[in-house]
Design a protein around this motif. Structure first.
Motif, short mmCIF file in Angstrom:
data_model
loop_
_atom_site.label_atom_id
_atom_site.label_comp_id
_atom_site.label_asym_id
_atom_site.label_seq_id
_atom_site.Cartn_x
_atom_site.Cartn_y
_atom_site.Cartn_z
N VAL A 40 33.42 -40.70 -113.70
CA VAL A 40 34.68 -40.69 -112.95
C VAL A 40 35.40 -39.38 -113.26
O VAL A 40 35.95 -39.21 -114.34
CB VAL A 40 35.56 -41.89 -113.33
CG1 VAL A 40 36.89 -41.83 -112.57
CG2 VAL A 40 34.83 -43.20 -113.02
N ARG B 77 46.32 -43.05 -107.56
CA ARG B 77 44.95 -43.13 -107.00
C ARG B 77 43.96 -43.60 -108.06
O ARG B 77 43.05 -44.39 -107.78
CB ARG B 77 44.51 -41.77 -106.45
CG ARG B 77 45.19 -41.34 -105.15
CD ARG B 77 44.60 -40.01 -104.66
NE ARG B 77 43.26 -40.16 -104.13
CZ ARG B 77 42.23 -39.36 -104.44
NH1 ARG B 77 42.40 -38.35 -105.27
NH2 ARG B 77 41.05 -39.57 -103.91
N VAL B 78 44.13 -43.07 -109.28
CA VAL B 78 43.22 -43.46 -110.37
C VAL B 78 43.38 -44.96 -110.67
O VAL B 78 42.39 -45.67 -110.84
CB VAL B 78 43.51 -42.61 -111.63
CG1 VAL B 78 42.73 -43.15 -112.83
CG2 VAL B 78 43.16 -41.15 -111.38
N ARG C 181 44.33 -47.24 -108.60
CA ARG C 181 43.71 -47.98 -107.51
C ARG C 181 42.19 -47.96 -107.63
O ARG C 181 41.51 -48.97 -107.42
CB ARG C 181 44.14 -47.39 -106.16
CG ARG C 181 44.36 -48.41 -105.09
CD ARG C 181 45.38 -47.97 -104.03
NE ARG C 181 45.22 -46.59 -103.66
CZ ARG C 181 46.21 -45.67 -103.67
NH1 ARG C 181 47.44 -46.01 -104.05
NH2 ARG C 181 45.99 -44.42 -103.32
N LEU C 182 41.65 -46.82 -108.01
CA LEU C 182 40.20 -46.73 -108.25
C LEU C 182 39.78 -47.73 -109.33
O LEU C 182 38.77 -48.44 -109.19
CB LEU C 182 39.83 -45.31 -108.69
CG LEU C 182 38.37 -45.11 -109.13
CD1 LEU C 182 37.42 -45.26 -107.93
CD2 LEU C 182 38.16 -43.76 -109.79
N ASP D 160 39.63 -51.08 -107.72
CA ASP D 160 38.47 -51.22 -106.85
C ASP D 160 37.18 -51.39 -107.66
O ASP D 160 36.31 -52.18 -107.31
CB ASP D 160 38.33 -49.99 -105.93
CG ASP D 160 39.44 -49.95 -104.87
OD1 ASP D 160 40.17 -50.96 -104.75
OD2 ASP D 160 39.56 -48.92 -104.19
N LEU D 161 37.07 -50.62 -108.74
CA LEU D 161 35.87 -50.71 -109.58
C LEU D 161 35.80 -52.06 -110.29
O LEU D 161 34.72 -52.58 -110.54
CB LEU D 161 35.83 -49.57 -110.61
CG LEU D 161 35.53 -48.17 -110.06
CD1 LEU D 161 35.69 -47.11 -111.16
CD2 LEU D 161 34.12 -48.08 -109.48
N THR E 176 34.81 -41.17 -118.17
CA THR E 176 35.91 -40.56 -117.44
C THR E 176 36.11 -39.12 -117.89
O THR E 176 36.12 -38.85 -119.09
CB THR E 176 37.20 -41.37 -117.69
OG1 THR E 176 36.97 -42.71 -117.30
CG2 THR E 176 38.37 -40.79 -116.91
N VAL F 34 33.88 -39.64 -107.77
CA VAL F 34 33.03 -40.49 -108.61
C VAL F 34 31.57 -40.07 -108.36
O VAL F 34 31.15 -39.92 -107.21
CB VAL F 34 33.20 -41.98 -108.25
CG1 VAL F 34 32.32 -42.85 -109.16
CG2 VAL F 34 34.66 -42.40 -108.36
N PHE G 52 37.46 -41.29 -104.29
CA PHE G 52 38.03 -42.52 -104.87
C PHE G 52 38.16 -43.66 -103.85
O PHE G 52 37.98 -44.81 -104.20
CB PHE G 52 39.42 -42.24 -105.45
CG PHE G 52 39.41 -41.45 -106.72
CD1 PHE G 52 38.26 -40.84 -107.20
CD2 PHE G 52 40.58 -41.31 -107.46
CE1 PHE G 52 38.27 -40.11 -108.37
CE2 PHE G 52 40.59 -40.58 -108.63
CZ PHE G 52 39.43 -39.98 -109.09
N GLU G 53 38.49 -43.29 -102.60
CA GLU G 53 38.79 -44.32 -101.61
C GLU G 53 37.53 -44.96 -101.03
O GLU G 53 37.60 -45.84 -100.19
CB GLU G 53 39.66 -43.75 -100.49
CG GLU G 53 41.12 -43.54 -100.88
CD GLU G 53 41.33 -42.40 -101.88
OE1 GLU G 53 40.45 -41.52 -101.98
OE2 GLU G 53 42.37 -42.40 -102.58
N VAL H 8 34.87 -46.53 -102.69
CA VAL H 8 34.09 -47.36 -103.62
C VAL H 8 33.15 -48.28 -102.82
O VAL H 8 32.05 -48.62 -103.28
CB VAL H 8 35.03 -48.17 -104.54
CG1 VAL H 8 34.26 -49.22 -105.34
CG2 VAL H 8 35.77 -47.23 -105.50
#
Lengths: 626, 626
Positions: free
Chosen positions: A497, A510-511, A513-514, A517-518, A542, A594, A609-610, A612
């Motif tokens: 990441v 954003r991180v 939210r990532l 999602d992950l 990371t 990623v 990131f968006e 996934v």
């Protein structure tokens, strides 16, 4: 003929042939805990001669298995390539150029290593012994069948391949070695209580049994390609010479044929010597070693190396003669149950130092796929990518080799208008081929495990190529770490990441939210982790773009499972290494990306990131839901 | 009391104490083939706690014995030092500065390594085992005598020191460990057929038996110096904390005392916690552990670390309390037959990570001298340089430690005029002391083995200091080589011939003349080489200032005994390392110089080419003619 006694056994993978390909596979599989057996018809490992060149990429791969230090402790290193050509007036050879032997700089090993094949095999033999595996030898297979009924079964208790060993092979060899000729008297041997033969029931067979592969022939797999007219001799020795570049890789084009010098471990040197196209060839077109010998070969070498001299060498270890053949097997797999690897799949000229490397990398490519399927993590269709990836590579290798061998066996022209090619053309070819000869240029094509759709988000992490060398700093303690050391061959996919600038609040959001999602229940990390334990099948690392995120607690939990899992892109505190990872990889230092690294160290896919969902889709293609 | 049975034995060197000093000595001696024995009264190696910090110089020394990789595979690395001080307004601590933990850049190891003492001891125990030596334990010495008659004898069959072990010590320990109290009933133990005691006749004794050294006390050697009022506690644990620099070396000055954090292997951390001068001290002024415990120590730490918190730690490995004492033994040697080393010679505060390093380097300094004398190569007066060099160092260490401990235990003033010192003053001290804490600054004074008369010919190779790190290229194959790797601790003196510009004809003539002078029958190389074989006692390495002397044959024979012995000062072909050796070392790149490196890696002396006579004189001082 009396009744034979037969032993039967079961094993998950049977490897036939304990050369570099077989041993690499065995090491990878046994390290991963696979029930594996390896047999070889030779009574002992190679003692001298054979292959000896290790490319930078192969050293990276050995490192990923924790074996490169053992190699480097023994091997010679070639850092310089020297080029000698005839003086236009006198005809005697003279130094034209010295260049780095390896021009690739993205590797921790920017040189070639040389060590005789037996010592390399020994490194693997020591390593597999630690997992409790020994090479069974001498054992030769006698028959092989794949069960039509069971071949597609995914039942772990089914062993669809049956291999029967040649009866009495070991006894035969023992008897031979004591100089008795008993070829036709096998059944009269004393009964020692041992079974006469063994039948092995196995899930997979790897035929790593060399250029004359019995496995390949058993399945009538053809070798496509042809012989050339180029005949070369090889001598391994401790030379006594005044040739100045005797410890460098030296390419000599003379008016009396070509010659190549490969310095080896200790004081040894290998000489490749070009012979006439009919020299040492018998009426049937086969090489006839009776017509030659190391002294005769050295006499040929002396002519091309004049004015430099070679005295009678102290010690000739090994010698041979070969005609260059350039062939690739039509298939690398039968029903994804039997695979061939190494020289069984491809033969070509040895001078570019490709053979052993291609062989080991075949096995490296295959091993993790077998592990994933055997563990029930991946669908058997993952195994189809072995032939796809490695046969394409083998064909590229042959095409490269054709060019290289032609130029190597050809003539350098002294003046325009002459036949042949110029030194500049040869040099250009040498450098163009650098990606090939270093092993680093290899790029696997699109497949279920190589998905290039978001390449633009990490422009220089080429999807299908191996992860390049890069020093980054560990956030918690500022320790410089080689990124390649973070992607060992441990059968896990690595999720890198690149978090970007996490001290910018928009990016931080954003991180976060990532992270969500992950962490989703239907995301690949949870969906494909056995028993819900992510670290069994994945390693999430990371890498932030700015120093000073020692407060790893600011990151979503998944992105800092332990303090050793968070890094920053920064030069080391007290030295020259590191920095510029984002720039080197072509990743936006604010927005990040990623990156999925396959278990063999190759870039599998990339996503912003968006997206996934695209990563979920990537794994859905070949992974079984846990 | 019944008659005792006594075993007698002979050994060249008896080492009493198998801590870091004793084991380092044992490793060096056994590797050199010396007949050595090592005994320890502890039944097993240290399992937790004790010393744990390894300096850059000590890593260099371990490398010289081929042991650094084993250390680095296990140890934590400290790259960053963080400094926390009270906020002038709130009083809560806050980050003031982060700096490189080691500012010295001339070392391949620009960091401190931490690993618990038992693991370090294990590295040595494994290594000496390869030479066939095991630690005999538990064994305690009971008496020691040096024969007045034999002590100056150089007869190799004379063993002037007699050590008698305590009878039944092993039995006593075995009995104790099974919880029986038999202290006064030794003679009633069952007869197991073993002798009751042993008398060892030996040439040399090394007393590496710790701060309460029995050997030191046996010879009434006084410890000079004093106790301080500084009392500290130590806790080894796996912390649960939000302190951001928990994986960095952190120096915390708070309004509630000082605290130091030393991250260790795996997830472990060591905490040094300042206590009040009367805390945990009993009426006699001794530390009383009964008054404290790890929980109480952590409560003190919590006060200085606020606003950061430490939860109940997962695992307290070890803890202790100590009052800082700063003392040096009045003598390090008795008649150059009995030596003391390590904590037996010096005690000081542990926080600067000096203790174990000083101990190992005592042994490193002594071992090669004993080897040279035992082999009959050097005169016994070489042994006098041990006390000369190491006692001076120990006194410097104590002086450094006084300053350091004072500042560490003292108070940082928030505003001018307050008592205490400023953060800037503390930082300056931290950096000034860098040479000391890295171990690299140490410089041995003039003696028979350290002769500074021609210092100007290699201005930055300080005579008495260790040879710095430098990458050079091997002439024959362009391989980058770390110069320190060419001066292993193999008991040989290294002769570095900085040949200058050998392609200049005048300089070439000087080099040829140097070759003749070095080859002379009365020159040191021939005079002091056993049986005329130079490579037994010396290693001659040539370093030219210009690239392209692949034609090593142009050099005098002595300066290229093998192709691996000739180097050039050049950047590596395909990377950033190397180059500028002549400039870095302050050697004229045209004229060159000859540099003698002692077997322990320290610069012994330097001479311009025309002064080989001075080198002959240097060796004549302490070497015996062969």
């Amino acid at each position: 003929m009396p009744t034979r006694t037969v032993k039967t056994s079961e094993v998950d993978v049977l490897i036939i042939g304990a050369g570099p390909a077989g041993l690499m596979a065995c090491n990878a599989l046994s390290k991963a805990g696979v029930n594996v057996r390896i047999v070889d018809k030779r009574p002992d490992k190679v003692m001298a001669g054979q292959a000896d060149g290790i490319q930078p990429r192969t050293m990276e791969v050995l490192q990923s298995y924790g074996l490169v230090d053992q190699l480097l402790a023994q091997a010679n290193q070639m850092h310089i390539a020297a080029f000698y050509n005839p003086n236009p007036v006198t005809g005697a050879i003279e130094l034209t150029d010295r260049t780095p032997d390896v021009s690739e700089t993205s590797t921790p090993y920017p040189f070639e290593a040389t060590l005789h094949q037996g010592a390399i095999e020994e490194i693997f033999i020591d390593s597999i012994r630690k997992s409790g595996v020994e090479v069974s030898r001498p054992i030769a297979p006698g028959s092989i069948q794949i069960s039509e009924i069971d071949k597609d079964s995914t039942n772990p208790d089914v062993f669809p391949v049956r291999v029967r060993f040649k009866p009495d092979f070991q006894k035969l060899w023992l008897t031979r070695s004591s100089q008795k000729v008993v070829l036709n008297h096998l059944d009269t041997l004393d009964d020692d209580g041992q079974p006469d033969t063994e039948v092995v029931h196995t899930k997979y067979v790897i035929g790593a049994d060399g250029a004359h592969s019995w496995v390949r022939k058993s399945f009538d797999i053809e070798m496509e390609g042809e012989q050339t007219d180029f005949v070369w001799g090889v001598v391994d020795m401790v030379p006594q010479t005044d040739f100045p570049d005797i410890r460098n890789k030296s390419a000599i084009h003379s008016n009396h044929g070509s010659c190549m010098i490969i310095p080896r471990e200790d004081d040894k040197v290998r000489l490749y010597i070009q012979l006439g196209s009919n020299e040492a060839i018998d009426a049937t077109g086969r090489v006839d070693k009776e017509q030659m010998g190391p002294e005769k070969l050295l006499d040929v070498a002396r002519k091309s190396m004049a004015p430099y001299t070679i005295k009678e060498p102290k010690n000739v270890d090994w010698w041979t003669i070969y005609r260059i053949g350039q062939r690739v097997a039509a298939r690398f797999s039968v029903d994804e149950r039997v695979f061939i690897a190494g020289d069984a799949c491809h033969t070509h000229s040895p001078k570019a130092g490709q053979g052993m490397n291609a062989s080991m990398n075949d096995a490296h490519n295959l091993a993790w796929k077998l592990v994933q399927v055997l563990r029930g993590w991946a669908s058997p269709l993952l195994l189809k990518t072995y032939e796809l990836e490695r046969r394409k590579y083998a064909r590229d290798l042959i095409n490269f080799d054709k060019e290289f061998a032609k130029m190597f066996s050809g003539k350098i022209k002294a003046t325009e208008g002459e036949e042949g090619f110029s030194h500049q053309e040869f040099m250009k070819a040498f450098q163009t081929f650098g990606g090939f000869t270093s092993g680093i240029g290899i790029c696997y094509q699109d497949s279920v495990i190589t998905n290039a759709c978001h390449q633009s988000h990490a422009r220089n992490l080429i999807i299908g190529k191996r992860l390049p060398s890069q020093t980054i700093l560990r956030a918690a303690d500022g320790r410089p770490i080689e990124l390649q050391h973070l992607v060992p061959s441990d059968t896990r996919f690595k999720v890198l990441v690149f978090a970007g600038d996490i001290y910018d609040s928009a990016q931080k959001a954003r991180v976060d939210r990532l992270g969500e999602d992950l962490a989703a229940a239907d995301g690949f990390l949870r969906r494909y982790s056995p028993e819900g334990k992510i670290s069994t099948a994945f390693d999430v690392l990371t890498i932030a773009s700015k120093r000073d995120i020692v407060r790893v607690a600011d990151l979503p939990d998944l992105l800092h499972s332990h303090w050793t899992k968070v890094f920053v892109d920064h030069k080391e505190f007290n030295g020259p290494r590191g920095g510029n990872a984002y720039a080197n990889f072509g990743i936006d230092s604010h927005a990040g990306a990623v990156v999925i690294i396959r278990p063999d160290g190759y870039v599998g896919t990339i996503a912003p990131f968006e997206h996934v969902a695209d990563l979920n889709g990537y794994f859905a293609e070949f992974t079984k839901q846990s």
